[in-house]
Design an enzyme around this catalytic site. Structure first.
Site, short mmCIF file in Angstrom:
data_model
loop_
_atom_site.label_atom_id
_atom_site.label_comp_id
_atom_site.label_asym_id
_atom_site.label_seq_id
_atom_site.Cartn_x
_atom_site.Cartn_y
_atom_site.Cartn_z
N GLY A 53 3.78 -1.85 -10.02
CA GLY A 53 4.00 -0.95 -8.89
C GLY A 53 5.37 -1.20 -8.26
O GLY A 53 6.15 -2.02 -8.74
N GLN A 54 5.63 -0.47 -7.19
CA GLN A 54 6.93 -0.63 -6.51
C GLN A 54 7.14 -2.09 -6.06
O GLN A 54 8.11 -2.76 -6.46
CB GLN A 54 7.01 0.28 -5.29
N GLN A 87 -5.49 0.98 -4.73
CA GLN A 87 -5.35 2.43 -4.74
C GLN A 87 -4.55 2.66 -3.46
O GLN A 87 -5.09 2.63 -2.36
CB GLN A 87 -6.72 3.09 -4.71
N SER A 88 -3.24 2.88 -3.60
CA SER A 88 -2.35 2.77 -2.44
C SER A 88 -1.95 4.10 -1.83
O SER A 88 -1.23 4.13 -0.84
CB SER A 88 -1.08 2.02 -2.86
N TYR A 100 -14.08 4.91 -4.52
CA TYR A 100 -13.17 4.18 -5.43
C TYR A 100 -12.13 3.39 -4.61
O TYR A 100 -11.85 2.22 -4.90
CB TYR A 100 -12.48 5.18 -6.37
N SER A 122 -1.63 -3.41 5.70
CA SER A 122 -0.82 -2.21 5.92
C SER A 122 -0.83 -1.74 7.37
O SER A 122 -1.84 -1.86 8.08
CB SER A 122 -1.40 -1.10 5.04
N GLU A 169 -1.16 1.13 8.13
CA GLU A 169 -2.19 2.17 8.22
C GLU A 169 -3.43 1.67 8.97
O GLU A 169 -4.24 2.46 9.45
CB GLU A 169 -2.60 2.64 6.82
N TYR A 229 -8.41 4.92 3.10
CA TYR A 229 -7.47 3.86 2.69
C TYR A 229 -7.30 2.85 3.82
O TYR A 229 -7.38 1.63 3.60
CB TYR A 229 -6.12 4.49 2.32
N LYS A 284 -8.23 -1.09 3.74
CA LYS A 284 -7.22 -2.14 3.99
C LYS A 284 -7.67 -3.06 5.13
O LYS A 284 -7.39 -4.26 5.11
CB LYS A 284 -5.87 -1.52 4.33
P1 NAP Z 1 1.96 0.99 -5.87
O1 NAP Z 1 3.36 1.27 -6.32
O2 NAP Z 1 0.98 2.11 -5.83
O3 NAP Z 1 1.40 -0.16 -6.84
C1 NAP Z 1 0.04 -0.47 -6.87
C2 NAP Z 1 -0.24 -1.27 -8.12
O4 NAP Z 1 -1.64 -1.61 -8.14
C3 NAP Z 1 0.04 -0.56 -9.45
O5 NAP Z 1 0.75 -1.43 -10.30
C4 NAP Z 1 -1.34 -0.28 -10.01
O6 NAP Z 1 -1.41 -0.32 -11.41
C5 NAP Z 1 -2.12 -1.46 -9.46
N1 NAP Z 1 -3.56 -1.20 -9.44
C6 NAP Z 1 -4.21 -0.14 -8.91
N2 NAP Z 1 -5.53 -0.26 -9.07
C7 NAP Z 1 -5.74 -1.43 -9.71
C8 NAP Z 1 -6.89 -2.11 -10.16
N3 NAP Z 1 -8.11 -1.61 -9.99
N4 NAP Z 1 -6.74 -3.32 -10.75
C9 NAP Z 1 -5.51 -3.84 -10.97
N5 NAP Z 1 -4.37 -3.23 -10.58
C10 NAP Z 1 -4.48 -2.04 -9.95
O7 NAP Z 1 1.96 0.32 -4.44
P2 NAP Z 1 3.15 -0.43 -3.65
O8 NAP Z 1 3.85 0.57 -2.81
O9 NAP Z 1 3.89 -1.29 -4.57
O10 NAP Z 1 2.30 -1.32 -2.63
C11 NAP Z 1 1.88 -2.63 -2.97
C12 NAP Z 1 0.71 -3.02 -2.08
O11 NAP Z 1 1.13 -3.00 -0.71
C13 NAP Z 1 -0.49 -2.09 -2.15
O12 NAP Z 1 -1.63 -2.89 -1.95
C14 NAP Z 1 -0.30 -1.14 -0.97
O13 NAP Z 1 -1.53 -0.63 -0.55
C15 NAP Z 1 0.30 -2.12 0.04
N6 NAP Z 1 1.18 -1.53 1.05
C16 NAP Z 1 2.23 -0.73 0.67
C17 NAP Z 1 3.09 -0.26 1.63
C18 NAP Z 1 4.28 0.60 1.26
O14 NAP Z 1 4.85 1.24 2.15
N7 NAP Z 1 4.70 0.62 0.00
C19 NAP Z 1 2.90 -0.60 2.98
C20 NAP Z 1 1.83 -1.44 3.31
C21 NAP Z 1 1.00 -1.91 2.33
P3 NAP Z 1 -0.92 0.89 -12.34
O15 NAP Z 1 0.55 0.63 -12.54
O16 NAP Z 1 -1.74 0.72 -13.55
O17 NAP Z 1 -1.20 2.16 -11.61
O1 F7E Z 2 3.04 9.88 3.93
C1 F7E Z 2 3.41 13.13 5.67
C2 F7E Z 2 2.02 12.54 5.58
O2 F7E Z 2 2.14 9.46 1.66
C3 F7E Z 2 3.85 9.70 5.06
C4 F7E Z 2 1.58 4.02 1.60
O3 F7E Z 2 2.53 3.18 0.98
O4 F7E Z 2 2.55 3.67 3.76
C5 F7E Z 2 2.21 4.67 2.81
O5 F7E Z 2 1.27 5.59 3.37
C6 F7E Z 2 3.68 10.86 6.03
C7 F7E Z 2 2.23 11.23 6.33
O6 F7E Z 2 2.81 7.50 3.15
C8 F7E Z 2 3.80 15.29 2.79
O7 F7E Z 2 1.06 13.42 6.17
C9 F7E Z 2 4.13 15.43 4.93
O8 F7E Z 2 2.07 11.47 7.71
O9 F7E Z 2 4.55 8.88 2.15
P1 F7E Z 2 3.15 8.95 2.62
P2 F7E Z 2 1.69 6.92 4.14
O10 F7E Z 2 0.52 7.80 4.19
O11 F7E Z 2 2.37 6.59 5.42
C10 F7E Z 2 1.47 2.88 4.23
C11 F7E Z 2 2.02 1.85 5.21
C12 F7E Z 2 0.66 2.30 3.14
O12 F7E Z 2 0.08 1.23 3.28
C13 F7E Z 2 0.36 3.19 1.98
O13 F7E Z 2 -0.02 2.43 0.84
O14 F7E Z 2 4.27 12.02 5.45
N1 F7E Z 2 3.68 14.17 4.67
N2 F7E Z 2 4.20 16.14 3.78
C14 F7E Z 2 3.47 14.06 3.36
N3 F7E Z 2 3.06 13.00 2.63
C15 F7E Z 2 2.97 13.16 1.29
N4 F7E Z 2 2.59 12.12 0.53
N5 F7E Z 2 3.27 14.37 0.68
C16 F7E Z 2 3.69 15.47 1.39
O15 F7E Z 2 3.96 16.52 0.82
#
Ligand code: NAP
Ligand code: F7E
Length: 325
Positions: free
Chosen positions: A15-16, A85-86, A97, A127, A129, A151, A155
Site C-alpha cells: 500500500g501507500q 480495508q482503508s 468485511y 486514524s 476518522e 471504517y 478503526k
Molecule cells: P492502502 O494504500 O489502502 O494500503 C492498505 C494495504 O493493506 C494494502 O497493501 C492491502 O493489500 C493491505 N490489505 C488489505 N486487506 C488486507 C488483508 N485482509 N490482509 C492483509 N493485507 C491487507 O492504505 P494506506 O493509505 O497505505 O494506509 C495504511 C494504513 O493506515 C491503513 O490501515 C489505513 O487505514 C491507515 N490510515 C491511513 C491514512 C491515510 O491518510 N493514508 C490515515 C490514517 C490511517 P493489497 O495491496 O493486496 O490491496
Molecule cells: O475523502 C470528499 C469525501 O476518500 C476525503 C483514508 O486514507 O483518510 C482517508 O479517508 C473527503 C471526504 O479520504 C470525492 O466525501 C468529495 O469528505 O480522500 P478520501 P477520507 O475519507 O478522509 C483517513 C484519515 C483514513 O484513515 C482513510 O484510510 O473528500 N470527496 N468527492 C470525495 N472523496 C472521494 N474519495 N471521492 C470523491 O469523488
C-alpha cells in the site's frame, strides 16, 4: 562489536504507507519482511524500487494462522500493522468485511504477536476518522471519538484493542492517530489522487471532466513520506503511547482542486462537476490535527507543505501519463 541488524514485519507493505515505510526502514539498515495477501495478480507497483530487498510472506489479516506463521518466520523486532480495508467510501457497502479486516484484524495480529513473542514492538495504524463528527477542533489525543463511518468504527475498535493489549499484557503497543496523508503512490479512489490524476488527464487532452462529491469537506493533508518517520519514532520511545500526527493546517476539497488545476494553468470551474451520487451517507466535515505531543516527545515535524504536496502529485501524474502508464 557490530550492533545486531534490526528487523521489521510490515503488513500492507504494497500500500501507500507500507511502501514508504519499507524505503525508510531499509535506509536505516533494517531487514524487512512484508506481509502480502494472495491475489490473482501481484500488486507491487508502489514497492517496485525496494522489492528486491524485501522478503515477502504470504498472509492475511483474516487468517490468524497465517500471521503466526509469518511472525515465526520473520522473528521481527518490530511489527507495523498498516493493512486495512482503508477506503472510507467502501465501508458502507462492505461494513462487515471492513469490521473483519480493519477492526478484528488488529486483534488477530496482536494475539499472534502475544503468542509468538510478546516482546515484539507493535505499531497500529489508527486514524483521524475516529474523531469524525467531534465538535472539538483541533483534535488531539484527549479529544472524544465520534466515528462517522463503518471504517471509523472499525478503526476505533483497532485503537482500543491496541491499548487493551498494552494494558492487559504490558506489550509495547503504540497507536498512531494519523490525519490524511497523500503521495503519488496514493490509491486512485481517494479524493486527492482522483483530482491530480484527472487534472493531468485533462491537461493532456485525455479526459474532459472531473466528477466529485462534497467539495466543502476539510482535511488536514500531509505527505505520506513524512508520516512514516513518525511511526518509526513511536517504536523508539522508552514507553508506548498514542500520538496524533498531522500538519495543523486544514484545506477544503475545493481548495485542493483549485491548487491542482492552477498548477496546470487550468480553470477548475470549467471541468469540475458535482455529482450527488458521490456524496457519503455521513461525511466528516472538518479534521485538523493538534500534534503537539508528537512535536514534543517524538521531535517530529512534517516537512512537505500543502502546495508542495499538490504539485508533487500533479507532476508525478503528468509524467506517468506522458510515459503512457
Ligand atoms: P492502502 O494504500 O489502502 O494500503 C492498505 C494495504 O493493506 C494494502 O497493501 C492491502 O493489500 C493491505 N490489505 C488489505 N486487506 C488486507 C488483508 N485482509 N490482509 C492483509 N493485507 C491487507 O492504505 P494506506 O493509505 O497505505 O494506509 C495504511 C494504513 O493506515 C491503513 O490501515 C489505513 O487505514 C491507515 N490510515 C491511513 C491514512 C491515510 O491518510 N493514508 C490515515 C490514517 C490511517 P493489497 O495491496 O493486496 O490491496
Ligand atoms: O475523502 C470528499 C469525501 O476518500 C476525503 C483514508 O486514507 O483518510 C482517508 O479517508 C473527503 C471526504 O479520504 C470525492 O466525501 C468529495 O469528505 O480522500 P478520501 P477520507 O475519507 O478522509 C483517513 C484519515 C483514513 O484513515 C482513510 O484510510 O473528500 N470527496 N468527492 C470525495 N472523496 C472521494 N474519495 N471521492 C470523491 O469523488
Amino acid at each position: 562489536m557490530k550492533p545486531k541488524q534490526k528487523s521489521a514485519l510490515i503488513t500492507g507493505i504494497c500500500g501507500q504507507d507500507g511502501s514508504y515505510l519499507a524505503d525508510f526502514l531499509l535506509a536505516k539498515g533494517y531487514r524487512i519482511f512484508g506481509l502480502e495477501r494472495r491475489a490473482s495478480k501481484k500488486n507491487r507497483e508502489n514497492i517496485s524500487a525496494s522489492m528486491h530487498n524485501v522478503t515477502f510472506l504470504s498472509g492475511d489479516l483474516l487468517d490468524e494462522a497465517s500471521l503466526v506463521h509469518a511472525l515465526k518466520k520473520a522473528k521481527p523486532d518490530e511489527v507495523y500493522n498498516l493493512a486495512a480495508q482503508s477506503f472510507v467510501g467502501d465501508s458502507w457497502p462492505q461494513p462487515v468485511y471492513t469490521g473483519e479486516v480493519t477492526g478484528l484484524g488488529v486483534t488477530r495480529i496482536l494475539e499472534a504477536v502475544r503468542q509468538v513473542n510478546p516482546k515484539i514492538k507493535f505499531y497500529q495504524a489508527s486514524s483521524s476518522e475516529m474523531f469524525g463528527g467531534s465538535k472539538e477542533s483541533p483534535q488531539n489525543e484527549k479529544t472524544h471519538f465520534y466515528p462517522r463511518s463503518p471504517y471509523g468504527v472499525a478503526k476505533l475498535y483497532g485503537h482500543w484493542i491496541t491499548i487493551n493489549y498494552r494494558e492487559s499484557y504490558g506489550m509495547f503497543a503504540a497507536s498512531g492517530i494519523l490525519f490524511n496523508h497523500e503521495s503519488p503512490r496514493r490509491g486512485m479512489e481517494f479524493v486527492t489522487r482522483k483530482i491530480t490524476h484527472r487534472a493531468a488527464e485533462i491537461k493532456l487532452g485525455l479526459a474532459k471532466e472531473l466528477r466529485l462529491g462534497n467539495l466543502d469537506a476539510k482535511r488536514d493533508w500531509g505527505f505520506a513520506g513524512d508520516y512514516v518517520e513518525a511511526m518509526w519514532l513511536m517504536l523508539q520511545q522508552d514507553t508506548p503511547g498514542d500520538y496524533v500526527i498531522g500538519t495543523g493546517i486544514t484545506h477544503s476539497v475545493r481548495e485542493f482542486v483549485e491548487a491542482a488545476f492552477a498548477h496546470l494553468k487550468l480553470d477548475w470551474k470549467k471541468y469540475v462537476k458535482v455529482d450527488k451520487t458521490l456524496l457519503r451517507p455521513a461525511d466528516v466535515h472538518l479534521l485538523l490535527a493538534d500534534a503537539r505531543r508528537a512535536h514534543k516527545e517524538l521531535k517530529w515535524k512534517p516537512k512537505v507543505g500543502f502546495q508542495e504536496l499538490v504539485q508533487m502529485m500533479v507532476d508525478a501524474d503528468v509524467e506517468r501519463l506522458a510515459r503512457g502508464q
